[in-house]
Enzyme design. Structure first.
Site, PDB file in Angstrom:
ATOM      1  N   THR A 179       0.844  -1.194   0.000  1.00  0.00           N
ATOM      2  CA  THR A 179       0.000   0.000   0.000  1.00  0.00           C
ATOM      3  C   THR A 179       0.880   1.246   0.000  1.00  0.00           C
ATOM      4  OG1 THR A 179      -0.131  -0.031   2.421  1.00  0.00           O
ATOM      5  CG2 THR A 179      -1.872  -1.154   1.203  1.00  0.00           C
ATOM      6  N   HIS A 181      -0.768   4.593   0.389  1.00  0.00           N
ATOM      7  CA  HIS A 181      -1.460   5.709   1.028  1.00  0.00           C
ATOM      8  C   HIS A 181      -2.634   5.180   1.840  1.00  0.00           C
ATOM      9  CE1 HIS A 181      -3.239   5.083  -3.004  1.00  0.00           C
ATOM     10  NE2 HIS A 181      -4.391   5.273  -2.375  1.00  0.00           N
ATOM     11  N   ASN A 183      -6.231   4.202   3.032  1.00  0.00           N
ATOM     12  CA  ASN A 183      -7.391   3.631   2.348  1.00  0.00           C
ATOM     13  C   ASN A 183      -7.037   2.972   1.008  1.00  0.00           C
ATOM     14  OD1 ASN A 183      -9.254   4.402   4.379  1.00  0.00           O
ATOM     15  ND2 ASN A 183      -9.410   6.460   3.499  1.00  0.00           N
ATOM     16  N   GLY A 205      -1.445  -4.093  10.578  1.00  0.00           N
ATOM     17  CA  GLY A 205      -2.135  -4.070  11.860  1.00  0.00           C
ATOM     18  C   GLY A 205      -3.638  -4.167  11.711  1.00  0.00           C
ATOM     19  N   ASP A 206      -4.335  -3.834  12.800  1.00  0.00           N
ATOM     20  CA  ASP A 206      -5.797  -3.895  12.799  1.00  0.00           C
ATOM     21  C   ASP A 206      -6.403  -2.911  11.810  1.00  0.00           C
ATOM     22  OD1 ASP A 206      -5.883  -5.857  14.870  1.00  0.00           O
ATOM     23  OD2 ASP A 206      -5.463  -4.278  16.334  1.00  0.00           O
ATOM     24  N   SER A 249       0.614  -2.214  15.640  1.00  0.00           N
ATOM     25  CA  SER A 249       0.955  -1.723  16.974  1.00  0.00           C
ATOM     26  C   SER A 249       0.368  -2.594  18.075  1.00  0.00           C
ATOM     27  CB  SER A 249       0.458  -0.280  17.136  1.00  0.00           C
ATOM     28  OG  SER A 249       1.039   0.566  16.171  1.00  0.00           O
ATOM     29  N   ASP A 526     -12.366   1.224  15.374  1.00  0.00           N
ATOM     30  CA  ASP A 526     -11.218   0.436  14.899  1.00  0.00           C
ATOM     31  C   ASP A 526      -9.984   1.309  14.701  1.00  0.00           C
ATOM     32  OD1 ASP A 526     -12.597  -1.915  14.968  1.00  0.00           O
ATOM     33  OD2 ASP A 526     -13.036  -1.980  12.827  1.00  0.00           O
ATOM     34  N   GLY A 527      -9.793   2.267  15.610  1.00  0.00           N
ATOM     35  CA  GLY A 527      -8.617   3.122  15.536  1.00  0.00           C
ATOM     36  C   GLY A 527      -8.763   4.336  14.655  1.00  0.00           C
TER      37      GLY A 527
END
Length: 573
Positions: A179, A181, A183, A205-206, A249, A526-527
């Site tokens: 990826t 960027h 989204n 990560g999540d 994280s 979700d962060g």
């Protein structure tokens, strides 16, 4: 048609071993330590759940090695030795299988067998390969998304060194993309042609996992013509399974689905095609979809922490701890009202001692009920039945007051910073979310609560904490005037207007002075930050399938689950 049982004496490290293969297991024992024919037959015919569950494959207190591998846990079989291919004598084959370590850790174990001739070698290879191919479906082609920016930026290295070699060994064809960027993964799910792909694997990560889930669900509904802004729509589950290699994280999804934060463990479970159904929440504002969430929603303290952490991105992953300390010192609280539809299944609650694990009875039962309802709806749509009443009447409860935070947990949320998680008994696929409401309290009590949350202590055991297992809920912010007389759940609290105390069966506490100076907080979804405080949340039972086995429970590490049970069952009294 049952496959034949093979048995032969083969060599391992120049030592003779009796090797046996039946429809479930491959075993190898030293010839000098072979058991009687009766014991040998018993070892092959034990029920699968007794033979393998809670068993450390390579350890036994009887000072004798018991070696075995379930056929469903053989990763690959190759001709030749595993470490010195140049010295192969054309009579060898190597079995690569799963070996369990302490604490839900999986590792690759390789064993090389030497046959008397090439024909025997080919017979064993063909027989084991056939068993693998006729067993549970495994992914053949996967699309891998690597997030090089998440966590500590180690995702590319983790994938190339620890995961890609395992996929290659298992014969999985991969297409990799990094990826570039925010989204990007979400957009790939909307645009990519997945024809012939068996699953999506995200290395990150999540947040990366959440992007993949959102994009895949949105694409599936679009293809099916489902109105995503209609809260009453029955969402269609995506056909592709999703895997996650931890490189973030916190990696709470990996902790909850495998029991251990480890790339190799996750990769092996992806290779074997292990499958878990996971609930997903849809989040709306004014009847318009905001996003889907797979793990956590937090308003108040946890929303403020994420919002504040954006100011400290230069600190790295430690920015959340810094932002948490700043928010605690601010001691903010917020007025609001939570309405929810409680779960009426008395078989489980967020306060019980029954966490979600591998082959969870609660989630399995829910899956069976879900399949029945799906079949009934299909028959109704096709005209196969006249009348089926599938409607459920929602009975809403309400909590109104001043809160330190309002959390909703789809998973336990266990991680390095919280060993048992936000809601230790949360289930991955029970069709519910655990709603946690922490009312305004003193700074000292709140500190005690947070300290318990970061340890293994019970952080629910306070008079100002409420926990409910719910099917859906709504939240709206209120002004202080609208909550001047708090109206909490009548079954939990009663307000003594003369004393100003809330009284509960376990005690009472004083109403602290309000410190709410801001009308509303933000939601941590979700962060990700959502600045629209008024939301509606619906749970969609097991909407997605992930490549994972679930947390395996090892109850007794002091004895061999195979031999000791066998001896106990065969004792003559």
């Amino acid at each position: 048609m049952a496959l034949e049982t093979l048995s032969a004496v083969l060599e391992i490290d120049d030592q003779p071993y009796e090797v046996c293969l039946n429809s479930k297991v491959l075993t190898w024992d030293k010839v000098a330590l072979r058991r009687t024919e009766k014991r040998r037959e018993f070892s092959l015919d034990l029920p699968e759940q007794n033979l393998y569950e809670n068993f450390d494959f390579e350890y036994c207190i009887h000072d004798r090695s018991i070696n075995r591998a379930k056929l469903t846990e053989i990763v690959a079989i190759k001709a030749g030795p595993t470490d010195k291919p140049s010295q192969s004598n054309n009579r060898e084959f190597t079995v690569h299988s799963v070996k369990r370590k302490k604490g839900n850790k999986w590792r690759l174990h390789s064993e090389t067998f030497v046959c008397p001739d090439t024909a025997t070698r080919d017979k064993w290879i063909k027989r084991i390969q056939t068993s693998i191919e006729t067993g549970p479906v495994r992914p053949q082609r996967i699309f891998v998304i690597v997030n090089p920016y998440g966590g500590k930026g180690k995702a590319p290295k983790i994938y190339q060194k620890k995961v890609a070699p395992l996929f290659e060994l298992a014969g999985i064809i991969t297409e990799d993309i990094a990826t570039t960027h925010a989204n990007h993964a979400w957009q790939l799910m909307l645009d990519k042609d997945f024809n012939g792909v068996d699953g999506i694997v995200c290395v990150g990560g999540d947040g990366t996992f959440a992007e993949v889930v959102n994009g895949l669900i949105l694409r599936t509904q679009k293809d099916a013509g489902i109105n995503i802004n209609d809260q009453g729509s029955k969402l269609i589950p995506p056909k592709l399974k999703i895997g996650i290699i931890p490189a973030g994280s916190t990696d709470v999804v990996v902790y909850d689905t495998t029991g251990y934060n480890d790339p190799v463990t996750s990769a092996l479970q992806i290779i074997l095609g292990e499958t878990l159904g996971m609930d997903v929440c849809s989040v709306f504002h004014d009847n318009e979809l905001i996003r889907y969430t797979v793990s956590f929603l937090g308003y108040g303290f946890f929303g403020d922490v994420v919002r504040e952490s954006e100011n400290y991105r230069w600190v790295g992953p430690k920015r959340y701890e810094l932002a948490g300390a700043m928010q605690f010192m601010g001691n903010k609280s917020y007025h609001g009202e939570v309405k929810y539809v409680p779960n009426l299944d008395e078989g489980h609650s967020p306060m019980d001692q029954n966490p979600c694990g591998a082959r969870c009875n609660i989630c399995t039962r829910k899956k069976s009920m879900l399949d029945i309802n799906t079949n009934q709806r299909s028959q109704q749509a096709e005209g196969g039945v006249d009348e089926i009443d599938l409607d459920e009447t929602d009975h809403w409860n309400s909590i109104k007051g001043e809160f330190m935070y309002v959390n909703a947990a789809l998973v336990s949320g266990m991680c390095d910073k919280s060993p048992t998680g936000v809601s230790p008994a949360a289930h991955l696929g029970n069709g519910c979310v655990d709603l946690i409401v922490v009312r305004k309290c003193s700074r000292l009590n709140y500190l005690r609560h947070l300290m318990r949350l970061s340890s293994s202590a019970n952080h629910f055991d306070f008079n100002f904490v409420e926990v409910h297992r719910v099917k859906k809920f709504k939240f709206r912010p209120l002004t202080p005037d609208e909550t001047s007389i708090p109206a909490y759940s009548a079954t939990m609290d009663s307000l003594d207007l003369d004393s100003g105390l809330f009284r509960r069966s376990s005690g009472s506490y004083n109403l602290p002075r309000s410190t709410s100076t801001i009308s509303s907080s933000s939601w941590n979804i979700d962060g990700e930050i959502n600045r629209l405080p008024a939301i509606d949340v619906n749970v969609h039972c097991q909407l997605i399938n992930v490549f994972a086995r679930g947390i395996e429970q090892f109850e007794d590490k002091t004895s061999c689950n195979f031999c000791c049970k066998a001896n106990k069952n065969n004792t003559v009294t």
